[in-house]
Design a protein around this motif. Structure first.
Motif, mmCIF file in Angstrom:
data_model
loop_
_atom_site.group_PDB
_atom_site.id
_atom_site.type_symbol
_atom_site.label_atom_id
_atom_site.label_comp_id
_atom_site.label_asym_id
_atom_site.label_seq_id
_atom_site.Cartn_x
_atom_site.Cartn_y
_atom_site.Cartn_z
ATOM 1 N N ARG A 148 8.075 -23.714 -25.878
ATOM 2 C CA ARG A 148 7.031 -23.240 -26.755
ATOM 3 C C ARG A 148 6.493 -21.978 -26.462
ATOM 4 N N LEU A 149 6.131 -21.044 -27.251
ATOM 5 C CA LEU A 149 5.297 -19.968 -26.699
ATOM 6 C C LEU A 149 4.061 -19.880 -28.035
ATOM 7 N N ASN A 150 2.809 -19.849 -27.231
ATOM 8 C CA ASN A 150 1.848 -19.662 -28.108
ATOM 9 C C ASN A 150 1.199 -18.189 -28.124
ATOM 10 N N GLY A 151 1.082 -17.352 -29.264
ATOM 11 C CA GLY A 151 0.915 -15.873 -29.161
ATOM 12 C C GLY A 151 2.120 -15.097 -28.976
ATOM 13 N N ARG A 152 1.697 -13.712 -29.451
ATOM 14 C CA ARG A 152 3.060 -12.774 -29.281
ATOM 15 C C ARG A 152 2.355 -11.532 -28.910
ATOM 16 N N ASP A 153 2.306 -11.310 -27.426
ATOM 17 C CA ASP A 153 1.709 -9.937 -27.054
ATOM 18 C C ASP A 153 2.561 -8.809 -27.136
ATOM 19 N N THR A 154 2.039 -7.670 -27.667
ATOM 20 C CA THR A 154 2.367 -6.189 -27.594
ATOM 21 C C THR A 154 1.767 -5.431 -26.601
ATOM 22 N N ARG A 155 2.261 -5.304 -25.479
ATOM 23 C CA ARG A 155 1.786 -4.234 -24.658
ATOM 24 C C ARG A 155 2.521 -3.221 -23.936
ATOM 25 N N ILE A 156 2.039 -2.296 -23.685
ATOM 26 C CA ILE A 156 2.787 -0.946 -23.005
ATOM 27 C C ILE A 156 1.895 -0.448 -21.603
ATOM 28 N N ALA A 157 2.587 -0.253 -20.566
ATOM 29 C CA ALA A 157 1.863 0.262 -19.458
ATOM 30 C C ALA A 157 1.339 1.497 -19.803
ATOM 31 N N ASP A 158 -0.037 1.783 -19.278
ATOM 32 C CA ASP A 158 -0.496 3.043 -19.760
ATOM 33 C C ASP A 158 0.141 4.173 -19.002
ATOM 34 N N ARG A 159 0.930 4.155 -17.893
ATOM 35 C CA ARG A 159 1.649 4.737 -17.139
ATOM 36 C C ARG A 159 2.794 4.179 -16.390
ATOM 37 N N TYR A 160 4.126 4.887 -16.481
ATOM 38 C CA TYR A 160 4.950 4.326 -15.796
ATOM 39 C C TYR A 160 5.146 4.690 -14.154
ATOM 40 N N ARG A 161 4.470 5.549 -13.943
ATOM 41 C CA ARG A 161 4.432 5.813 -12.464
ATOM 42 C C ARG A 161 3.136 5.857 -11.895
ATOM 43 N N ALA A 162 2.633 5.496 -10.666
ATOM 44 C CA ALA A 162 1.505 5.708 -9.996
ATOM 45 C C ALA A 162 1.952 6.028 -8.539
ATOM 46 N N GLY A 163 2.130 7.332 -8.363
ATOM 47 C CA GLY A 163 2.496 7.692 -7.042
ATOM 48 C C GLY A 163 3.928 7.386 -6.702
ATOM 49 N N ARG A 164 4.281 6.950 -5.784
ATOM 50 C CA ARG A 164 5.464 6.511 -5.654
ATOM 51 C C ARG A 164 6.075 4.935 -5.915
ATOM 52 N N VAL A 165 5.382 4.650 -6.779
ATOM 53 C CA VAL A 165 5.394 3.254 -7.570
ATOM 54 C C VAL A 165 5.763 3.676 -9.099
ATOM 55 N N PHE A 166 6.980 2.800 -9.577
ATOM 56 C CA PHE A 166 7.237 3.115 -11.002
ATOM 57 C C PHE A 166 7.642 1.444 -11.344
ATOM 58 N N VAL A 167 7.420 1.317 -12.792
ATOM 59 C CA VAL A 167 7.692 0.074 -13.375
ATOM 60 C C VAL A 167 8.836 0.390 -14.499
ATOM 61 N N THR B 56 0.840 -1.248 -0.073
ATOM 62 C CA THR B 56 -0.081 -0.028 -0.060
ATOM 63 C C THR B 56 0.884 1.246 -0.040
ATOM 64 N N GLN B 57 0.529 2.153 -0.364
ATOM 65 C CA GLN B 57 1.155 3.551 -0.432
ATOM 66 C C GLN B 57 0.395 4.632 -0.017
ATOM 67 N N ASP B 58 1.291 5.491 0.547
ATOM 68 C CA ASP B 58 0.462 7.023 1.021
ATOM 69 C C ASP B 58 1.359 7.803 0.514
ATOM 70 N N ASP B 59 1.142 9.309 1.202
ATOM 71 C CA ASP B 59 1.792 10.476 0.481
ATOM 72 C C ASP B 59 3.445 10.284 0.936
ATOM 73 N N ALA B 60 3.665 9.531 2.152
ATOM 74 C CA ALA B 60 4.956 9.731 2.395
ATOM 75 C C ALA B 60 6.215 8.328 2.024
ATOM 76 N N GLY B 61 5.299 7.385 1.628
ATOM 77 C CA GLY B 61 6.002 6.077 1.285
ATOM 78 C C GLY B 61 5.352 4.992 0.796
ATOM 79 N N VAL B 62 5.787 3.829 0.924
ATOM 80 C CA VAL B 62 4.986 2.456 0.419
ATOM 81 C C VAL B 62 5.450 1.537 1.500
ATOM 82 N N THR B 63 4.431 1.162 2.087
ATOM 83 C CA THR B 63 4.564 -0.217 2.981
ATOM 84 C C THR B 63 4.364 -1.448 2.118
ATOM 85 N N LEU B 64 5.521 -2.367 2.415
ATOM 86 C CA LEU B 64 5.603 -3.576 1.408
ATOM 87 C C LEU B 64 5.285 -4.683 2.421
#
Length: 493
Positions: A281-300, A123-131
């Motif tokens: 074996r891989l079935n299918g070929r996904d092409t996906r991009i995160a709709d944002r790279y940041r959510a508050g104090r969390v990044f991908v 969870t995250q708040d304005d001051a940080g993230v509790t994992l």
């Protein structure tokens, strides 16, 4: 509870590179990795693209690398010999070895890597993230951090828990198979980049090759312990396949290759030497991009932020540049001197790069598909590749050097682009540099290193190697220093 500055979920190459970059910038992150030991599963065998030049700057590429004389695009040959300023560089290294290199260098800088510690929620708040973390040996515990970065792969728990969307498309109907094999009786002809198989003909190496029924690739395995072992792959469209939970067998791969090769059966045999060996074996070929790279104090970053076809080998080039871009900005925030909006430039600069890779990887899949219409398209595309300007453009696309970052600076050919050839300095440094042609520039703080050089213009280079400003020193240089580093020039006495 102790509060960490940055926690990184995932100790793959992107997570380890991010940890090292943060440590170089004076921040000590903690890396959580659910696996108890480094993965030895066979994956990539090298890095291709602009990030190779950055690894040279960081002292991580060994001997200086050279631009590749030839490559492929959509299973078509891309001749780069004689190309002026060829941007496409390569570095041959197995992914487990790359991860071991990054981990060693990160550990030398004091980075703590907790293996067997799985992030289960946060969870995250304005001051940080509790994992919430589950450790194999110590049980469940909580960890507090100012920031969390998800480098935890395509199925990222960090991305999902943060509520970051992952829109895109699935390449349904495409199935690819790959395995490590030996091919009895075959003769390796490295000078012709071919493998001769008695009774079956000669087959091109080091690239995807397209037929009217699919595509195949054949790659000699690197290393003295792998002599005579090859990675062989097939790709087919619109064929029936077993469910994902049914393991691939050499027999299934042999049948697939026979269809692709028009009835020719290659005598595949199990590999020799130490494993683990690839059989996938891989079935299918996904092409996906995160709709944002940041959510508050969390990044991908990396695969947590984007997935795409592996054609053209763009994955490590894209992901490693993500984390190098993010690291110095996050470190500036942690250390208290980041100018307003600096962290938001991570998304603004790196999502367009992912969109570019998504575009060209889908285009390459389309060019490799079977069918007479694709054959006609390849004929036309081949004519276009006969022109040096088009080959240079494709090389820049594959290298990731064709898309400059948007910079609030006066126009200059260098602004927004990666500067590979920096003056010599301490190996592995990751600092901002101001190249001073006149020898009279000074800055107020120590956030930018002023270095003499022989060029006609001053050049402000960010820690990720990108040029933020270039020209003759004036008020716009001071504005750029403030925008990116909260710095100012010291007036001449």
């Amino acid at each position: 509870m102790d509060v960490m500055d940055v926690v990184i979920a995932g100790a793959g190459p992107n997570g380890l590179m991010l940890a090292r970059e943060l440590a170089l910038a004076g921040v000590r992150p903690v890396v959580l990795e659910r696996l108890p030991r480094p993965s030895d599963q066979p994956k990539a065998n090298g890095i291709v693209g602009q990030v190779v030049r950055l690894l040279e700057q960081r002292g991580l590429a060994g001997a200086a690398t050279a631009a590749v004389p030839a490559f492929i695009f959509g299973a078509m040959p891309l001749d780069l010999r004689g190309l002026d300023d060829n941007p496409l560089h390569a570095m041959g290294i197995r992914q487990p070895d790359l991860e071991a290199l990054f981990e060693t260098r990160a550990a030398e800088l004091g980075v703590e890597i907790r293996r067997g510690h799985e992030l289960t929620g946060f969870t995250q708040d304005d001051a940080g993230v509790t994992l919430q973390v589950e450790a194999r040996d110590a049980g469940a515990y909580e960890l507090r951090a100012r920031y969390l970065v998800g480098c935890d792969g395509a199925h990222s728990r960090v991305r999902k828990t943060a509520g970051i969307g992952f829109p895109g498309v699935s390449g349904a109907g495409i199935v690819s198979r790959a395995a490590h094999v030996t091919i009895p009786g075959s003769v390796f002809r490295p000078e012709r980049m071919e493998l001769e198989v008695p009774g079956a003909g000669s087959y091109g190496l080091y690239a995807w090759h397209r037929t009217e029924r699919g595509a195949y690739a054949l790659m000699p395995m690197p290393g003295p312990d792998a002599t005579g072992t090859f990675t062989i792959s097939s790709m087919e469209w619109d064929v029936a396949t077993p469910d994902d939970d049914v393991p691939l067998t050499l027999g299934e791969l042999r049948e697939s290759l026979a269809r692709v090769l028009g009835g020719v059966e290659l005598p595949l045999a199990p590999p020799t030497g130490p494993g683990p060996h690839l059989l996938r074996r891989l079935n299918g070929r996904d092409t996906r991009i995160a709709d944002r790279y940041r959510a508050g104090r969390v990044f991908v970053a990396g695969d947590a932020a984007h997935v795409h076809s592996a054609m053209g080998a763009p994955g490590l080039n894209l992901g490693l540049q993500d984390v190098v871009n993010l690291a110095w900005k996050l470190a500036a925030e942690v250390r208290g001197w980041a100018p307003p909006g600096l962290l938001d430039t991570y998304d603004a600069e790196r999502r367009p790069a992912a969109e570019r890779v998504a575009m060209h990887s889908k285009a390459q899949l389309a060019l490799a598909a079977p069918g007479p219409e694709v054959t006609a398209l390849r004929e036309l595309f081949g004519e276009l590749l006969g022109e040096a300007g088009n080959r240079r453009r494709i090389a820049g696309l594959l290298a990731g050097s064709d898309l400059p970052y948007p910079m609030p600076a006066p126009a200059h050919p260098l602004v927004g682009r990666f500067l590979a050839d920096l003056p010599s300095g301490p190996a592995g440094r990751a600092r901002a540099v101001l190249l001073d042609p006149d020898g009279g520039l000074r800055v107020r703080h120590d956030r930018v290193e002023v270095v003499p050089h022989d060029g006609p213009d001053a050049v402000l280079v960010r820690p990720d190697g990108y040029v933020a400003w270039a020209g003759r020193p004036d008020d716009t240089l001071d504005a750029a220093l403030e925008t990116w580093f909260g710095e100012h020039l010291v007036p001449a006495a």
